[in-house]
Structure formats: C-alpha cells, structure tokens
Design an enzyme around this catalytic site. Structure first.
Site, PDB file in Angstrom:
ATOM      1  N   CYS A   1      -2.725   4.250   2.109  1.00  0.00           N
ATOM      2  CA  CYS A   1      -3.746   3.246   2.432  1.00  0.00           C
ATOM      3  C   CYS A   1      -4.807   3.843   3.329  1.00  0.00           C
ATOM      4  O   CYS A   1      -4.827   5.050   3.568  1.00  0.00           O
ATOM      5  CB  CYS A   1      -3.121   1.993   3.045  1.00  0.00           C
ATOM      6  SG  CYS A   1      -2.311   2.260   4.619  1.00  0.00           S
ATOM      7  N   ASP A   2      -5.661   2.989   3.850  1.00  0.00           N
ATOM      8  CA  ASP A   2      -6.957   3.416   4.359  1.00  0.00           C
ATOM      9  C   ASP A   2      -6.923   4.585   5.339  1.00  0.00           C
ATOM     10  O   ASP A   2      -7.653   5.551   5.187  1.00  0.00           O
ATOM     11  CB  ASP A   2      -7.652   2.228   5.025  1.00  0.00           C
ATOM     12  CG  ASP A   2      -8.015   1.144   4.031  1.00  0.00           C
ATOM     13  OD1 ASP A   2      -7.596   1.247   2.868  1.00  0.00           O
ATOM     14  OD2 ASP A   2      -8.705   0.193   4.418  1.00  0.00           O
ATOM     15  N   LYS A   3      -6.118   4.499   6.403  1.00  0.00           N
ATOM     16  CA  LYS A   3      -6.170   5.536   7.436  1.00  0.00           C
ATOM     17  C   LYS A   3      -5.178   6.654   7.179  1.00  0.00           C
ATOM     18  O   LYS A   3      -5.312   7.743   7.730  1.00  0.00           O
ATOM     19  CB  LYS A   3      -5.910   4.920   8.815  1.00  0.00           C
ATOM     20  CG  LYS A   3      -6.810   3.743   9.144  1.00  0.00           C
ATOM     21  CD  LYS A   3      -8.280   4.042   8.887  1.00  0.00           C
ATOM     22  CE  LYS A   3      -9.145   2.803   8.975  1.00  0.00           C
ATOM     23  NZ  LYS A   3      -8.826   1.761   7.981  1.00  0.00           N
TER      24      LYS A   3
ATOM     25  N   CYS B   1       0.808  -1.229   0.000  1.00  0.00           N
ATOM     26  CA  CYS B   1       0.000   0.000   0.000  1.00  0.00           C
ATOM     27  C   CYS B   1       0.839   1.277   0.000  1.00  0.00           C
ATOM     28  O   CYS B   1       0.486   2.260  -0.638  1.00  0.00           O
ATOM     29  CB  CYS B   1      -0.938   0.006   1.202  1.00  0.00           C
ATOM     30  SG  CYS B   1      -1.878  -1.521   1.409  1.00  0.00           S
TER      31      CYS B   1
ATOM     32  N   SER C   1     -14.792  -3.192   6.092  1.00  0.00           N
ATOM     33  CA  SER C   1     -13.851  -2.849   5.037  1.00  0.00           C
ATOM     34  C   SER C   1     -14.624  -2.351   3.825  1.00  0.00           C
ATOM     35  O   SER C   1     -15.783  -2.711   3.603  1.00  0.00           O
ATOM     36  CB  SER C   1     -13.044  -4.087   4.652  1.00  0.00           C
ATOM     37  OG  SER C   1     -12.398  -3.898   3.420  1.00  0.00           O
TER      38      SER C   1
END
Length: 568
Positions: free
Chosen positions: A119-121, A46, A466
C-alpha cells in the site's frame, strides 16, 4: 558474502547455533542469506496477500541456491486512518518501514533482499531501503484490488468517500451509503484506481527496481504467485551478477518515472516519494524537475480518479509496459537499466500489446494535452507546492479564503454546508512537522465532490492529498504553516489566486505586516514517534524526509527566518 560476518569461523559458532535452531543445516547456512521482507497485515486488504507471496518468493530464493530469511514490518492503511488522528502515522510509517528494513537486514548481515509491499507508504519505503542500503534486491507490489460492483457499475474506495459527502448533503440515504460501503472492496489488494499505491507500483517498475509487468498483476490473479517466485530468483541473480539498486537509479530513471506518473494522471504523492528516493540514492533531483516532466507529457491513460478505469483494466490493456511503449514511441522516455539485467526499452518491447482496448491512448490522441500536476510558486509557497490537474481541466481559480486550522474543522464546515461556490478552502498546520505527519485530505476533498462542489471550490493545504482526490486542489505548500510559511498568515476572506499557466499561487494580503505579529504554535505532540518525526522532518519540497544530523541551531536557522519570511 556479507553474511560471512555472522556465520564463518570459530568465533561465529554462537550465531550458527541460533541459525540451526531455526531449522537450517550446514548447506543452508553456507548459502547466501536473502531477506524476504514484507508488510503483511490483516487489518486491511492492501497487504493481505503478502505473507502468501513471501512463501513463493522464498521458494524462488531456494531454487536459485539461496537461503531465505523472512521478516515482517509495519503498515498503516490510509483508507482506514483517513480523516482521523491515525492518519498522522501514515507518512511517518514510510520512514519507520525503511528504517526497520535497514535494521533487520544490516543487523543480520544479509546478502540480498526481496521486499514485498502492498500500500501507499510501504511501496516508497521499499525503494528507499533498497537505495539506502544498496545491496542486491528486488521489490514486488502485492497488486491492486479488484473493483467492486454497485448498481451494475464498477466502484472503488473512492466512491465510498464521495458517498459520505453525498450522504451529508442529503443526496443519498443511510441504506444507499451502506450498500456502497459493502460493495466497494471485494477482497485482497490495494486501492484500485491510479491512486498512490498503483502510481508508486508503476514508479518502481519504471525505476527498474521491479520487473516489468509484475506489479501490474492484480492481487488475486493466479500469476501473482509465479511473479513472487521469479523475484526470489532475481534477487539471487542480482547478487551473483553484482547488480545494485544505485546502478539502476539515476536522473534518467527519475525523469522516466515522473513522465509515467504524468501520463497516467497519477497521485501527486509520487512527487513526495520520488524526492525521498532520490535523496536516499544521492541523486540531484528537485521539486522543479517535475514540472517539465508534466508539462511536456500528455495524459494517455483513462484511469480513476479523473478517468473511467481501474488498475485491473489497465492490467488487461497491457499495464505499465503499454504506457511505456506509447511514451517510447513518442521519444518521451530514455533507456535505462533494470533489475532483470535487461534495459527498460528491451523489457517494454518484449511485453505483449493488447488489442481492442481504450484504457491507454496513443500520445498523438491524448485525453489531456499535459500531465496531471503542476509545480507552483508565489508569495503563498516560496518553496513550491503541487496543483493536481486530475479534474475537468481548469487551470485558474480565484476566490476568497476560508481558513481552517485542521482537517477536522474543514470537514465539519463542508458537511455543515458552509462552504459555497467560489471559496478557497485553506487547511493549515497539517504539514510534515505541523500535523505532524502531513495527513491526506481525502475526506474533505471527497465530501466536496459528493456535495457537487468539485468544480466550484478550490482547496489549498500544507498537507497532502490521496491519489483518489480530484478537483482543483493544491497541496504540499512549503514552507508549512508551523514553520512560518506564508499560509500561516492567511485570514478569512483574503483573495487567493491559483494559476497553472503562470505557475503562481498568491494573495494580495499584506503578509509582511502580519508576520510581525505571528508566533509559532506549540507542538501538537510532545512524546513518542510523532514528536520525534516532527523534530527531524524536513520540508515537503524536499520529500519530507527525516534528517538526524541537523542540530537544533541548524534547524532554527534553516526552518525559520522571521526577517526573510522564508523557511526551508
């Protein structure tokens, strides 16, 4: 310049001496100091390319007359942590990343910044830091991973999680599971569907914090390096022209972002993160504001997890600009400023339109008549929750509760085959404070899909999902169980009704009588970062942000009222 505080005058000779030790000369010290902050790590694909992109961003800063100063912060990779205790760290890392950017940049009085995220956060954290600090800056997403190929079909990490469920059900053998595992992730980049990373990358573009089109470029595409270079230049332009993040962030830009999420059936995590960004920017934006954005915006992008294509195909079809073009043509977006100095509409109009593509549909030929989520309330969620509508289009589910006190318990039950058609899987004590950390439930939801139960079972939780989750799933239930939310009072066999049309999630069980005997469970963690987070975090309905200013008395009053049965 802010940096004059550390480099100007006789008193700052010690600071200048240390800057010289890093290789800076008089000219470099005299220029604006621009932070290049990234979340590089080699633990996952990521963020794998961010250190290389940082070099290009730094070159852009130098070319525009600035001096780059590089920092690295942390990243927690959901795809690795998923289904383990490590997943508790994921949402918490959002706060830590935003805090660390603030501390590094403010601690050195830097003038502007480029934030590279992967990536996500890390992506919402970048926006939160920009909004909080309000110094000139730009964010750049490292880009999507290319999809893998298995049996001549494209696959992503989503199919690996679902293969685990199929393996548990005996539908595939060890060799097939291993083959799927080995084929799914070919190199650098974040998870390839319209999961949380790509959803939030589109959000940053729509909010105006990232240049139009830059976030769509895949991680391994040759054009990504030039995008990073240009972001370095843009940070300097924003500094000189006094463009600040809070000039870009507004109710209008939030509404636009919510509509783009809805139109692409994006991750419900965007709701959580947009609320957090709004709080940092001081924007009056609430959970309920997401409902009209979703209700009145059709799904026009055929993307995973519910559709056919990945973010690579979206890029080839025109990316975020093409989605924006279709919504603008239907009067579903409002114009707003962006970090480039040009407006959202101007940027979208300037983007090329790909021909012969079927990833993005016109608004009058949608894939679904409304967006990919709905905000529900009721006696199980007085503060609200999120129903994900990225499955087959069902809007109603009623069944018996199967109650689990943790994700692990629920996953074991699914793999053991004890969850059957008509069940409503209840996973509680996984909220922001109760988890702590509000873990995602992809392991459980993917296992249900893999066992063929995706259309026949519902799942509700005070945790979250998710972006790769699909099926009839309700998350972010607030108040959460550990703070006395009604989900804490459910018992095995209770009837639960979930209805997107009436926007209700409810039970006929006598919750008031059960509340008389309820006691809060002891904290799972009593020391370290997780314990601090559990103590400071607020409700998911307000973005699950940390609030350091609340006293113990205030928290007790606001989070738990046994008489009212409502918490905040």
């Amino acid at each position: 310049m802010r940096s004059d505080l550390i480099k100007t005058g006789p008193d700052r000779a010690p600071a200048r001496a240390m800057l010289r030790a890093t290789g800076l000369d008089d000219d470099a010290i005299a220029r604006p100091l621009v932070a290049i902050v990234h979340t590089w790590s080699n633990v996952s694909p990521c963020n794998l390319n961010l250190r290389e992109l940082a070099e290009h961003a730094a070159a852009g800063v130098r070319a525009a007359g600035g001096t780059p100063v590089e920092f690295n912060t942390i990243a927690v990779t959901d795809g690795i942590a998923m289904g383990t205790q490590g997943m508790r760290a994921s949402l918490i890392s959002r706060e830590v990343i935003a805090d660390s950017i603030e501390l590094a940049v403010d601690g050195h009085c830097l003038d502007a910044m480029v934030v590279l995220c992967g990536c996500d956060k890390t992506i919402p954290a970048a926006a939160m830091a920009l909004a909080r600090m309000n110094i000139p800056g730009v964010a750049l997403y490292g880009g999507t991973i290319a999809h893998g190929t298995h049996d001549r079909h494209p696959i992503t990490i989503q199919q690996v999680f679902e293969a685990v469920g199929a393996h548990g059900a005996g539908k595939i053998d060890d060799a097939e599971l291993s083959a799927v595992e080995r084929d799914a992730c070919p190199g650098a980049g974040a998870c390839g569907g319209q999961f949380t990373a790509n959803t939030m990358a589109m959000v940053l573009t729509t909010l105006g914090l990232s240049p139009m089109g830059f976030n769509d470029i895949p991680a391994t595409h040759p054009a990504k390096a030039q995008a990073a270079f240009r972001c370095g230049e843009l940070a300097m332009e924003a500094l000189r022209e006094e463009r600040y993040p809070r000039d870009l962030l507004s109710v209008t830009s939030m509404r636009n972002a919510a509509r783009m999420v809805a139109a692409t059936a994006g991750s419900t995590n965007a709701v959580l993160h947009l609320l957090a960004i709004a709080r940092e920017a001081g924007i009056p934006w609430t959970l309920e504001d997401f409902e009209p954005a979703s209700k009145h915006t059709p799904v026009i992008a055929d993307l995973l997890p519910g559709g056919r294509y990945t973010a690579v195909e979206l890029f080839g079809a025109g990316g975020s600009a093409r989605v924006a073009q279709e919504l603008i043509a239907a009067n579903m977006l409002d114009d707003a400023p962006t970090v480039t100095g040009r407006s959202l509409f101007t940027e979208a109009a300037a983007a090329p339109r790909a021909n012969n593509q079927d990833v993005i549909h016109p608004v009058n030929q949608p894939l679904k008549p409304r967006g990919g989520y709905s905000i529900l309330y009721g006696n199980l969620a007085p503060e609200g929750c999120i129903l994900k509508l990225a499955g087959k289009g069902a809007t109603h589910f009623e069944g018996r509760a199967r109650v689990f006190e943790s994700e692990e318990q629920a996953f074991a039950a699914v793999q053991a085959g004890s969850i059957v058609k008509g069940d409503v899987v209840v996973i509680r004590n996984e909220g922001p404070a109760g988890g702590p950390g509000m873990r995602e439930m992809l392991g459980v939801t993917a296992a249900l899909i893999g066992r063929g139960l995706g259309d026949d079972v519902a799942l509700i939780t005070d945790g979250r999902f998710s972006g790769a989750t699909h099926g009839f799933m309700v998350g972010h239930i607030a108040p959460e169980a550990v703070r006395g939310g009604p989900i804490a009072l459910l018992e095995e066999g209770d009837r639960i009704r979930i209805d997107a049309d009436s926007r209700q999630i409810a039970t006929d069980a006598d919750l008031a009588e059960r509340r008389r005997h309820w006691q809060a469970p002891p904290p799972k963690v009593t020391r370290g970062a997780l314990a601090k987070y559990a103590r400071l975090v607020g409700s998911a309905s307000d973005g699950a942000i940390t609030r350091a200013f609340e006293s113990d008395t205030q928290r007790t009053h606001s989070h738990q009222s046994a008489d009212a049965g409502v918490t905040t």
